[in-house]
Design a protein around this motif. Structure first.
Motif, PDB file in Angstrom:
ATOM      1  N   LYS A 323      15.283  -8.727 -33.763  1.00  0.00           N
ATOM      2  CA  LYS A 323      15.054  -8.991 -35.184  1.00  0.00           C
ATOM      3  C   LYS A 323      13.569  -9.018 -35.519  1.00  0.00           C
ATOM      4  CE  LYS A 323      19.337 -11.645 -35.623  1.00  0.00           C
ATOM      5  NZ  LYS A 323      19.949 -12.970 -35.951  1.00  0.00           N
ATOM      6  N   HIS A 324      12.747  -9.388 -34.561  1.00  0.00           N
ATOM      7  CA  HIS A 324      11.308  -9.476 -34.802  1.00  0.00           C
ATOM      8  C   HIS A 324      10.562  -8.494 -33.906  1.00  0.00           C
ATOM      9  CE1 HIS A 324      11.511 -12.947 -37.465  1.00  0.00           C
ATOM     10  NE2 HIS A 324      12.375 -13.496 -36.625  1.00  0.00           N
ATOM     11  N   SER A 325       9.328  -8.228 -34.265  1.00  0.00           N
ATOM     12  CA  SER A 325       8.460  -7.339 -33.487  1.00  0.00           C
ATOM     13  C   SER A 325       7.519  -8.202 -32.649  1.00  0.00           C
ATOM     14  CB  SER A 325       7.655  -6.426 -34.411  1.00  0.00           C
ATOM     15  OG  SER A 325       8.505  -5.639 -35.211  1.00  0.00           O
ATOM     16  N   ASP A 326       7.859  -8.393 -31.394  1.00  0.00           N
ATOM     17  CA  ASP A 326       7.026  -9.154 -30.459  1.00  0.00           C
ATOM     18  C   ASP A 326       6.229  -8.146 -29.641  1.00  0.00           C
ATOM     19  OD1 ASP A 326       8.217 -11.469 -31.407  1.00  0.00           O
ATOM     20  OD2 ASP A 326       9.745 -11.512 -29.835  1.00  0.00           O
ATOM     21  N   ILE A 327       4.942  -8.033 -29.946  1.00  0.00           N
ATOM     22  CA  ILE A 327       4.110  -6.958 -29.404  1.00  0.00           C
ATOM     23  C   ILE A 327       3.292  -7.453 -28.218  1.00  0.00           C
ATOM     24  CG2 ILE A 327       2.442  -5.159 -29.960  1.00  0.00           C
ATOM     25  CD1 ILE A 327       4.961  -5.007 -31.659  1.00  0.00           C
ATOM     26  N   GLY A 328       3.568  -6.888 -27.037  1.00  0.00           N
ATOM     27  CA  GLY A 328       2.744  -7.171 -25.877  1.00  0.00           C
ATOM     28  C   GLY A 328       1.483  -6.316 -25.909  1.00  0.00           C
ATOM     29  N   VAL A 329       0.367  -6.876 -25.502  1.00  0.00           N
ATOM     30  CA  VAL A 329      -0.909  -6.159 -25.524  1.00  0.00           C
ATOM     31  C   VAL A 329      -1.535  -6.250 -24.134  1.00  0.00           C
ATOM     32  CG1 VAL A 329      -3.139  -5.909 -26.657  1.00  0.00           C
ATOM     33  CG2 VAL A 329      -1.201  -6.813 -27.944  1.00  0.00           C
ATOM     34  N   ALA A 330      -1.735  -5.110 -23.500  1.00  0.00           N
ATOM     35  CA  ALA A 330      -2.270  -5.090 -22.137  1.00  0.00           C
ATOM     36  C   ALA A 330      -3.705  -5.599 -22.130  1.00  0.00           C
ATOM     37  CB  ALA A 330      -2.206  -3.678 -21.573  1.00  0.00           C
ATOM     38  N   VAL A 331      -3.982  -6.572 -21.267  1.00  0.00           N
ATOM     39  CA  VAL A 331      -5.319  -7.146 -21.112  1.00  0.00           C
ATOM     40  C   VAL A 331      -5.733  -6.988 -19.655  1.00  0.00           C
ATOM     41  CG1 VAL A 331      -6.695  -9.262 -21.191  1.00  0.00           C
ATOM     42  CG2 VAL A 331      -4.978  -8.816 -22.974  1.00  0.00           C
ATOM     43  N   ALA A 332      -6.880  -6.323 -19.423  1.00  0.00           N
ATOM     44  CA  ALA A 332      -7.386  -6.153 -18.057  1.00  0.00           C
ATOM     45  C   ALA A 332      -7.963  -7.471 -17.568  1.00  0.00           C
ATOM     46  CB  ALA A 332      -8.450  -5.065 -18.021  1.00  0.00           C
ATOM     47  N   MET A 333      -7.716  -7.774 -16.296  1.00  0.00           N
ATOM     48  CA  MET A 333      -8.247  -8.978 -15.685  1.00  0.00           C
ATOM     49  C   MET A 333      -8.554  -8.662 -14.224  1.00  0.00           C
ATOM     50  SD  MET A 333      -4.636 -11.085 -15.617  1.00  0.00           S
ATOM     51  CE  MET A 333      -5.267 -12.482 -14.680  1.00  0.00           C
ATOM     52  N   PRO A 334      -9.350  -9.478 -13.541  1.00  0.00           N
ATOM     53  CA  PRO A 334      -9.680  -9.178 -12.147  1.00  0.00           C
ATOM     54  C   PRO A 334      -8.424  -8.988 -11.299  1.00  0.00           C
ATOM     55  CG  PRO A 334     -11.066 -10.950 -12.972  1.00  0.00           C
ATOM     56  CD  PRO A 334     -10.036 -10.686 -14.034  1.00  0.00           C
ATOM     57  N   TYR A 374       3.608 -14.482 -21.828  1.00  0.00           N
ATOM     58  CA  TYR A 374       3.538 -13.083 -21.401  1.00  0.00           C
ATOM     59  C   TYR A 374       4.881 -12.511 -20.961  1.00  0.00           C
ATOM     60  CZ  TYR A 374       3.049 -15.203 -16.708  1.00  0.00           C
ATOM     61  OH  TYR A 374       3.222 -15.947 -15.553  1.00  0.00           O
ATOM     62  N   GLN A 375       5.960 -13.292 -21.043  1.00  0.00           N
ATOM     63  CA  GLN A 375       7.274 -12.793 -20.669  1.00  0.00           C
ATOM     64  C   GLN A 375       8.067 -12.410 -21.913  1.00  0.00           C
ATOM     65  OE1 GLN A 375       8.955 -15.919 -18.279  1.00  0.00           O
ATOM     66  NE2 GLN A 375       7.847 -15.313 -16.450  1.00  0.00           N
ATOM     67  N   GLY A 376       8.840 -11.327 -21.800  1.00  0.00           N
ATOM     68  CA  GLY A 376       9.659 -10.885 -22.924  1.00  0.00           C
ATOM     69  C   GLY A 376       8.947  -9.831 -23.752  1.00  0.00           C
ATOM     70  N   GLY A 377       9.087  -9.913 -25.063  1.00  0.00           N
ATOM     71  CA  GLY A 377       8.491  -8.925 -25.951  1.00  0.00           C
ATOM     72  C   GLY A 377       9.438  -7.769 -26.206  1.00  0.00           C
ATOM     73  N   THR A 378       9.132  -6.967 -27.242  1.00  0.00           N
ATOM     74  CA  THR A 378       9.998  -5.839 -27.594  1.00  0.00           C
ATOM     75  C   THR A 378       9.316  -4.494 -27.384  1.00  0.00           C
ATOM     76  OG1 THR A 378       9.344  -5.901 -29.937  1.00  0.00           O
ATOM     77  CG2 THR A 378      11.193  -7.268 -29.296  1.00  0.00           C
ATOM     78  N   THR A 379       8.006  -4.466 -27.338  1.00  0.00           N
ATOM     79  CA  THR A 379       7.254  -3.252 -27.021  1.00  0.00           C
ATOM     80  C   THR A 379       5.865  -3.674 -26.575  1.00  0.00           C
ATOM     81  OG1 THR A 379       6.645  -1.029 -27.814  1.00  0.00           O
ATOM     82  CG2 THR A 379       6.263  -2.858 -29.326  1.00  0.00           C
ATOM     83  N   ALA A 380       5.010  -2.709 -26.279  1.00  0.00           N
ATOM     84  CA  ALA A 380       3.665  -3.047 -25.822  1.00  0.00           C
ATOM     85  C   ALA A 380       2.670  -1.999 -26.295  1.00  0.00           C
ATOM     86  CB  ALA A 380       3.610  -3.168 -24.301  1.00  0.00           C
ATOM     87  N   VAL A 381       1.402  -2.401 -26.331  1.00  0.00           N
ATOM     88  CA  VAL A 381       0.294  -1.519 -26.697  1.00  0.00           C
ATOM     89  C   VAL A 381      -0.715  -1.549 -25.556  1.00  0.00           C
ATOM     90  CG1 VAL A 381      -1.671  -1.201 -28.249  1.00  0.00           C
ATOM     91  CG2 VAL A 381       0.570  -1.827 -29.184  1.00  0.00           C
ATOM     92  N   SER A 382      -1.114  -0.370 -25.097  1.00  0.00           N
ATOM     93  CA  SER A 382      -2.158  -0.254 -24.068  1.00  0.00           C
ATOM     94  C   SER A 382      -3.285   0.597 -24.653  1.00  0.00           C
ATOM     95  CB  SER A 382      -1.599   0.391 -22.792  1.00  0.00           C
ATOM     96  OG  SER A 382      -2.613   0.513 -21.810  1.00  0.00           O
ATOM     97  N   ASN A 383      -4.454  -0.003 -24.832  1.00  0.00           N
ATOM     98  CA  ASN A 383      -5.570   0.665 -25.507  1.00  0.00           C
ATOM     99  C   ASN A 383      -6.709   0.885 -24.504  1.00  0.00           C
ATOM    100  OD1 ASN A 383      -7.636   1.540 -27.168  1.00  0.00           O
ATOM    101  ND2 ASN A 383      -7.202   0.061 -28.784  1.00  0.00           N
ATOM    102  N   LEU A 384      -6.978   2.155 -24.210  1.00  0.00           N
ATOM    103  CA  LEU A 384      -8.108   2.505 -23.341  1.00  0.00           C
ATOM    104  C   LEU A 384      -9.201   3.229 -24.122  1.00  0.00           C
ATOM    105  CD1 LEU A 384      -6.277   3.719 -20.084  1.00  0.00           C
ATOM    106  CD2 LEU A 384      -7.308   1.485 -20.556  1.00  0.00           C
ATOM    107  N   GLY A 385      -9.132   3.144 -25.440  1.00  0.00           N
ATOM    108  CA  GLY A 385     -10.116   3.818 -26.278  1.00  0.00           C
ATOM    109  C   GLY A 385     -11.532   3.353 -26.041  1.00  0.00           C
ATOM    110  N   MET A 386     -11.690   2.058 -25.716  1.00  0.00           N
ATOM    111  CA  MET A 386     -13.041   1.529 -25.495  1.00  0.00           C
ATOM    112  C   MET A 386     -13.709   2.127 -24.265  1.00  0.00           C
ATOM    113  SD  MET A 386     -10.495  -0.439 -24.263  1.00  0.00           S
ATOM    114  CE  MET A 386     -10.146  -1.529 -25.629  1.00  0.00           C
ATOM    115  N   PHE A 387     -12.932   2.795 -23.412  1.00  0.00           N
ATOM    116  CA  PHE A 387     -13.485   3.456 -22.236  1.00  0.00           C
ATOM    117  C   PHE A 387     -13.711   4.950 -22.473  1.00  0.00           C
ATOM    118  CE2 PHE A 387     -10.993  -0.166 -20.577  1.00  0.00           C
ATOM    119  CZ  PHE A 387     -12.013  -0.848 -19.946  1.00  0.00           C
TER     120      PHE A 387
END
Length: 461
Positions: A323-334, A374-387
């Motif tokens: 019913k809702h848009s739960d958007i996961g966003v990839a975050v780089a970490m060590p 960070y568990q669940g969600g309905t889709t995800a966004v991975s942005n590498l534009g800054m590179f």
């Protein structure tokens, strides 16, 4: 009677954890709710609270110990009025509480949850027994209750989540080989069984798929690379989890990809105007500073609401329509990455999304995110534009059915009304699970996203 403190399960899939730090020492008084230790999982470092009161009589597992199995005894608590020295001397001999009665648990784990939720319920007997049945590894069969799954007369130990997944998939839990602590069947084993693997009896052969090359052995490594020309960096829990999940994704999810170009000129102008109009605090700092990624998250959330048939997750039992848009966003970490989730992003303002992402990114890099973040969600966004990456394809993170890979915004020549003009363009690629999202539906979703990105005023209404 002394209380055995067990290594807690901080997520449904957790099998081992690192005991990073004790915040109490032997002899310290402990009250219910006190934070007494920090446990590292593959994704985060979590504070663990005491559920019982007493005195910490003996620390069995020292801080810094890695790969401590869930439900192993890590310390002993002497109850009020009990001899602390005697309790410490008999460390590990007291009867351990069952998983749901663990002396330590996180606030999230104490909240009431159904069997399929992140905390997951476990089974506890209503009455303690003076002579507990031997564990399976001790060689004696455990007593079997009526209707209990068995294999060769022995009880099959499985988590409630694994039992539910097996039931939904029509799999006999007794045929599934467990890889959890003490041979316990966990959710991962059921997922493997769905493809025909890990079953005790012959099963139908899974559909043919691309062969996955096994990891190199030590002998192969020495044959390929001269000794001294490399160093071995052991895999940590995060890297192993990423490898496991992405291998599962590429083996079990039929991916297809849709790429489209978006004109960013209007969005960049709107972003500049909004940031310039942001109110300032006493120090002269703006209350918010929107990024292009904030607009992308919002646009994806609204696009899923406009194309609700694409806001789904595939399961063996049926399609989950969110019913809702739960958007996961990839975050780089060590050492890897993590995907914190903006919940109900379609209802949130751009400034709210921006603030949450800044907070998530900072805590993710410090491994301070909670599992529910960070568990669940309905889709995800991975942005590498800054590179400077122009375009790429991303691997779907189950249980999502889509993931959006975002490239850099760059000036390119385009044709408009028969004339060549310069515009700031961004290429995005939507990866789709073909079981849940067909080509036309995926095209409709990415088209809705493009419309919103190129007309950002539509995100405000």
């Amino acid at each position: 009677m002394p209380i055995n403190i067990l290594m807690p399960a901080l997520s449904p899939t957790m099998e081992k954890g690192n005991l990073a730090k004790w915040l109490k020492k032997e002899g310290d008084k402990v009250k219910s709710g006190d934070v007494i230790a920090e446990i590292e999982t593959d994704k985060a470092t979590m504070e663990v609270e005491a559920a019982d009161e007493g005195t910490l009589a003996k620390i069995i597992v020292p801080e810094g110990t890695q790969d401590v199995p869930v439900n192993d005894v890590i310390a002993v608590l002497a109850a009020d009025g009990e001899d602390v020295k005697a309790a410490g001397a008999g460390a590990g001999k007291a009867e351990a509480p069952k998983p749901t009665a663990s002396s330590f648990e996180t606030p999230a784990a104490r909240a009431p949850q159904d069997e399929g939720s992140a905390g997951g319920k476990t089974e506890t007997p209503t009455k303690p027994t003076t002579n507990p049945a031997p564990r399976p590894e001790e060689g004696a069969p455990a007593p079997v209750s009526k209707g209990e799954a068995t294999h060769n007369g022995a009880r099959v130990f499985a988590s409630p989540l694994a039992r539910r997944l097996a039931k939904d998939a029509g799999i006999d839990i007794a045929r599934v080989t467990g890889t959890g602590p003490h041979g316990r069947v966990i959710a991962r084993d059921v997922e493997q069984a769905k493809s025909g693997g890990g079953l005790r009896a012959p099963a139908a052969a899974p559909a043919a798929g691309p062969a996955i090359a096994p990891a190199m052995s030590d002998q192969q490594i020495r044959a390929l690379y001269p000794e001294g020309s490399y160093e071995v960096v052991p895999h940590d829990g995060m890297r192993r989890t990423i490898a496991q999940r992405l291998t599962q994704s590429t083996q079990t999810i039929p991916h297809f990809y849709l790429t489209i170009d978006c004109n960013l000129d209007r969005l960049l102008a709107a972003r500049e105007d909004i940031n310039a109009a942001a109110p300032k605090d006493k120090d002269g700092k703006p209350a918010y500073k929107l990024s292009v990624n904030d607009f992308i998250i919002k646009a994806m959330a609204i696009a899923l609401q406009r194309v609700p048939d694409a806001n789904v997750s595939w399961t063996e039992g049926g399609m989950l329509k969110h019913k809702h848009s739960d958007i996961g966003v990839a975050v780089a970490m060590p050492g890897g990455l993590i995907t914190p989730i903006i919940r109900s992003a379609e209802t949130q303002s751009l400034s709210s999304i921006s603030a949450q992402m800044k907070d998530f990114a900072a805590r993710a890099r410090a491994r301070k995110l909670k599992p529910e973040e960070y568990q669940g969600g309905t889709t995800a966004v991975s942005n590498l534009g800054m590179f400077g990456i122009k375009d790429f394809t991303a691997v779907i993170n189950p249980p999502h059915a889509t993931i959006l890979a975002v490239g850099t915004g760059e000036q390119r020549p385009i044709v408009k009304d028969g004339k060549i003009e310069i515009a700031t363009m961004m290429s995005v690629t939507l990866s789709c699970d073909h079981r849940a999202v067909d080509g036309a539906l995926g095209a409709e979703l990415i088209g809705a996203f493009k419309t919103l990105i190129e007309n950002p005023v539509m995100m405000m209404v």
